[in-house]
Design a protein around this motif. Structure first.
Motif, PDB file in Angstrom:
ATOM      1  N   HIS A 161       0.865  -1.194   0.000  1.00 10.67           N
ATOM      2  CA  HIS A 161       0.000   0.000   0.000  1.00 10.67           C
ATOM      3  C   HIS A 161       0.892   1.232   0.000  1.00 10.67           C
ATOM      4  CE1 HIS A 161       0.554   0.999   4.342  1.00 10.67           C
ATOM      5  NE2 HIS A 161       0.577  -0.309   4.529  1.00 10.67           N
ATOM      6  N   TYR A 162       0.402   2.288  -0.614  1.00 13.37           N
ATOM      7  CA  TYR A 162       1.207   3.493  -0.753  1.00 13.37           C
ATOM      8  C   TYR A 162       0.675   4.664   0.059  1.00 13.37           C
ATOM      9  CZ  TYR A 162      -2.247   4.560  -4.464  1.00 13.37           C
ATOM     10  OH  TYR A 162      -3.398   4.779  -5.176  1.00 13.37           O
ATOM     11  N   ASP A 163      -0.355   4.440   0.868  1.00 12.66           N
ATOM     12  CA  ASP A 163      -0.768   5.466   1.814  1.00 12.66           C
ATOM     13  C   ASP A 163       0.019   5.288   3.119  1.00 12.66           C
ATOM     14  OD1 ASP A 163      -2.250   3.027   2.351  1.00 12.66           O
ATOM     15  OD2 ASP A 163      -3.489   4.174   3.739  1.00 12.66           O
ATOM     16  N   VAL A 164       0.083   6.343   3.901  1.00 16.79           N
ATOM     17  CA  VAL A 164       0.830   6.314   5.155  1.00 16.79           C
ATOM     18  C   VAL A 164      -0.020   6.923   6.266  1.00 16.79           C
ATOM     19  CG1 VAL A 164       3.042   6.475   3.957  1.00 16.79           C
ATOM     20  CG2 VAL A 164       1.924   8.576   4.752  1.00 16.79           C
ATOM     21  N   VAL A 165       0.398   6.696   7.508  1.00 16.14           N
ATOM     22  CA  VAL A 165      -0.313   7.267   8.649  1.00 16.14           C
ATOM     23  C   VAL A 165       0.168   8.695   8.906  1.00 16.14           C
ATOM     24  CG1 VAL A 165      -0.717   5.036   9.741  1.00 16.14           C
ATOM     25  CG2 VAL A 165       1.368   6.313  10.280  1.00 16.14           C
ATOM     26  N   PRO A 166      -0.631   9.485   9.621  1.00 17.27           N
ATOM     27  CA  PRO A 166      -0.231  10.872   9.916  1.00 17.27           C
ATOM     28  C   PRO A 166       1.046  10.946  10.757  1.00 17.27           C
ATOM     29  CG  PRO A 166      -2.581  10.559  10.285  1.00 17.27           C
ATOM     30  CD  PRO A 166      -1.996   9.190  10.076  1.00 17.27           C
ATOM     31  N   VAL A 167       1.643  12.125  10.776  1.00 21.19           N
ATOM     32  CA  VAL A 167       2.878  12.343  11.529  1.00 21.19           C
ATOM     33  C   VAL A 167       2.738  13.570  12.432  1.00 21.19           C
ATOM     34  CG1 VAL A 167       4.320  11.362   9.714  1.00 21.19           C
ATOM     35  CG2 VAL A 167       3.899  13.817   9.733  1.00 21.19           C
ATOM     36  N   GLU A 168       3.529  13.570  13.488  1.00 25.41           N
ATOM     37  CA  GLU A 168       3.719  14.772  14.300  1.00 25.41           C
ATOM     38  C   GLU A 168       5.111  15.294  13.959  1.00 25.41           C
ATOM     39  OE1 GLU A 168       2.979  14.136  18.465  1.00 25.41           O
ATOM     40  OE2 GLU A 168       1.260  12.832  18.066  1.00 25.41           O
ATOM     41  N   GLU A 169       5.171  16.188  12.998  1.00 26.20           N
ATOM     42  CA  GLU A 169       6.446  16.592  12.408  1.00 26.20           C
ATOM     43  C   GLU A 169       7.414  17.178  13.430  1.00 26.20           C
ATOM     44  OE1 GLU A 169       6.497  18.538   8.691  1.00 26.20           O
ATOM     45  OE2 GLU A 169       4.589  17.693   7.999  1.00 26.20           O
ATOM     46  N   SER A 170       6.893  17.808  14.471  1.00 27.64           N
ATOM     47  CA  SER A 170       7.774  18.426  15.463  1.00 27.64           C
ATOM     48  C   SER A 170       8.583  17.393  16.237  1.00 27.64           C
ATOM     49  CB  SER A 170       6.950  19.277  16.435  1.00 27.64           C
ATOM     50  OG  SER A 170       6.012  18.469  17.131  1.00 27.64           O
ATOM     51  N   ASN A 171       8.151  16.139  16.222  1.00 33.06           N
ATOM     52  CA  ASN A 171       8.854  15.091  16.966  1.00 33.06           C
ATOM     53  C   ASN A 171       9.866  14.329  16.118  1.00 33.06           C
ATOM     54  OD1 ASN A 171       7.510  15.406  19.524  1.00 33.06           O
ATOM     55  ND2 ASN A 171       5.689  14.506  18.599  1.00 33.06           N
ATOM     56  N   TRP A 172      10.032  14.730  14.877  1.00 33.26           N
ATOM     57  CA  TRP A 172      10.965  14.046  13.981  1.00 33.26           C
ATOM     58  C   TRP A 172      12.313  14.754  13.973  1.00 33.26           C
ATOM     59  CZ3 TRP A 172      10.000  10.384   9.668  1.00 33.26           C
ATOM     60  CH2 TRP A 172       8.799   9.666   9.836  1.00 33.26           C
ATOM     61  N   GLN A 173      13.377  13.955  13.877  1.00 37.95           N
ATOM     62  CA  GLN A 173      14.722  14.517  13.759  1.00 37.95           C
ATOM     63  C   GLN A 173      14.966  15.081  12.355  1.00 37.95           C
ATOM     64  OE1 GLN A 173      17.749  11.727  15.081  1.00 37.95           O
ATOM     65  NE2 GLN A 173      16.362  10.886  16.634  1.00 37.95           N
ATOM     66  N   LYS A 174      14.309  14.489  11.353  1.00 35.78           N
ATOM     67  CA  LYS A 174      14.399  14.944   9.965  1.00 35.78           C
ATOM     68  C   LYS A 174      12.976  15.159   9.449  1.00 35.78           C
ATOM     69  CE  LYS A 174      18.843  13.706   9.956  1.00 35.78           C
ATOM     70  NZ  LYS A 174      19.963  14.685   9.941  1.00 35.78           N
TER      71      LYS A 174
END
Length: 482
Positions: free
Chosen positions: A121-134
């Motif tokens: 599958h090519y869909d993804v789950v949401p992200v909390e961008e502020s918690n990512w290192q990149k």
């Protein structure tokens, strides 16, 4: 005295039987050691494979249960990239675009009676961008690691399938049988894309001889006493249901409560369910897992798993007490995840509820699990409401060519690993394929560390470049057998 001697003699015979069974419980010779051509060299451009995945990770294909939050342009952006990333696939293969963002490629083989299906599958789950290192959608490649949401789940398999096919077509390869690449764009929200593809197969009278979707991986330290990497291939997956327990009351002021408030009733029901777990079931996928990995374990564990007729009760007790992955393999699990009550701390709620997520063992169904809950809580004033109930998948065969092709491709790509069937405790799109095939398997073509596994649906999802290369190698090996 003769009674004592009789008991000692019986005990001695029992110990002797246990020891003999333990000593005979040794690893079996892999069947694929004798298969020809499986370990033939594989050639492709690793940098191009990584670059293709990198482009896909830059598409923000987030699926939401609230469909109004989705950005359809990002899904179109990904699909529009495919002809330039995998030109040979588009030159040779046909493409059906089905409802709910389903994509179905067909690579015509020399014969058409036992086709293979490779899924992702090519869909993804949401992200909390502020918690990512990149940044999660920049596709940053740094120090041999590619960062991005979907790097593991599952744009890696989406890209590797197409890149492997693209490579083989360029090399002049034609499969012996038809090959289908089946992709959905809403798996993370239980969308119907995969179901539309299955219905397409039904209408066309197509019965796959092999279906491969996401699932297990090559991992370490997943079984007691086993010190080498294990390649876990799911041959079934548990069902899933959400159950809400609710109580109605007249409400009132908290200063004069009745002996049992709605929250108290629900808490008692919760404790009853947690204190009386669902029954232990040794299903075929788990029995095969115990047999395969148990033979490769240390002496004590070999003794346990070669004599489950004697030690099953002890294993059941350990699983109940410890919980976790081992417990999830042998029973239906219950996890209370949500609760609601009064809007004020000094008001008894007129209604209250608690919701649990259940993962159903193959021996259970939505109906039997609901009845078990009813008999366990023993409170007719509590209403039981089932939401999103899905029964466990059928159990796939492991004594067939479909299994042999996948297992041999795994073993030759990740040399030295132990290939084992297992029961997948998560849900996937492949559950729909049980309606048309008894050869449905679940394996994500990656070797993952514990930390990497935790990043799936979490922060800082990323994949090593060498992992991308092995995923592509695996699919090339598999396709050459199909």
């Amino acid at each position: 005295m003769w009674i004592l001697w009789t008991i000692l003699a019986a005990l001695g015979v029992l110990i002797l039987i246990v020891l003999i069974r333990t000593l005979l419980f040794t690893p079996k010779k892999p069947f694929f050691d004798d298969m020809e051509g499986v370990d033939a060299p594989v050639e492709f451009d690793t940098d191009d494979a990584v670059a293709a995945l990198q482009q896909l990770l830059r598409c923000k294909t987030i699926s939401y249960f609230d469909r109004s939050l989705e950005d359809e342009a990002e899904f179109d952006k990904l699909i529009d990239l495919l002809p330039s990333l995998y030109p040979e696939v588009y030159r040779v293969c046909s493409l059906e675009r089905l409802p709910d963002r389903a994509l179905l490629f067909r690579w015509a083989g020399k014969e058409h009676d036992t086709p293979a299906v490779m899924m992702a599958h090519y869909d993804v789950v949401p992200v909390e961008e502020s918690n990512w290192q990149k940044p999660p959608f920049d596709g940053i490649l740094e120090d041999g690691v590619l960062w991005g949401r979907g790097a593991l789940d599952t744009k890696i398999t989406f890209s590797s399938v197409l890149f492997a096919a693209n490579t083989l077509i360029k090399q002049g390869f034609t499969p012996a049988q038809d090959m289908y690449f089946a992709f959905s764009g809403g798996e993370e929200i239980n969308g119907d894309g995969a179901l539309h593809i299955v219905n397409y197969f039904k209408e066309k009278g197509i019965t796959p001889a092999l279906v491969l979707d996401e699932g297990g991986a090559v991992v370490e330290n997943v079984f007691p006493g086993v010190r080498v990497p294990c390649a876990m291939i799911g041959i079934a997956e548990k069902g899933m249901m959400n159950v809400t327990l609710s109580v109605e009351s007249n409400g009132g002021h908290a200063s004069a409560p009745k002996p049992h408030t709605p929250i108290g009733q629900l808490s008692s029901a919760c404790c009853a369910m947690e204190n009386k777990p669902f029954p232990f079931h040794l299903t075929p996928p788990v029995a095969s897992l115990f047999d395969t990995l148990g033979r490769n374990s240390t002496f004590v564990y070999r003794m346990i798993f070669s004599n489950l007729w004697l030690f099953k009760g002890i294993l059941d007790m350990i699983c109940k007490k410890s919980g976790g992955e081992m417990n999830a393999l042998v029973r239906t699990t219950v996890a209370f995840t949500q609760a609601s009550g009064s809007s004020a701390p000094n008001v008894i709620p007129p209604s209250a509820s608690m919701t649990a997520n259940l993962r159903l063992n193959p021996m259970d169904t939505v109906e039997s699990a609901t009845e078990y809950i009813r008999q366990t809580i023993k409170d007719d004033s509590i209403t039981i409401t089932v939401k999103n109930g899905t029964n466990p998948s059928p159990i796939s065969k492991i004594d067939c060519d479909g299994w042999n092709k996948i297992a041999s491709s795994v073993a030759t790509t990740w040399q030295g690993c132990i290939v084992s069937p297992y029961l997948m405790v998560q849900c996937s799109d492949s559950r729909h394929y049980g309606a048309i095939s008894d050869r449905v398997y679940r394996f994500s073509a990656m070797d993952l560390t514990s930390e990497e596994r935790k990043s799936i649906h979490g922060h800082n999802e990323r994949i090593r470049v060498d992992c991308v290369a092995r995923a592509t190698e695996f699919y090339i090996r598999l396709m050459r057998q199909c």
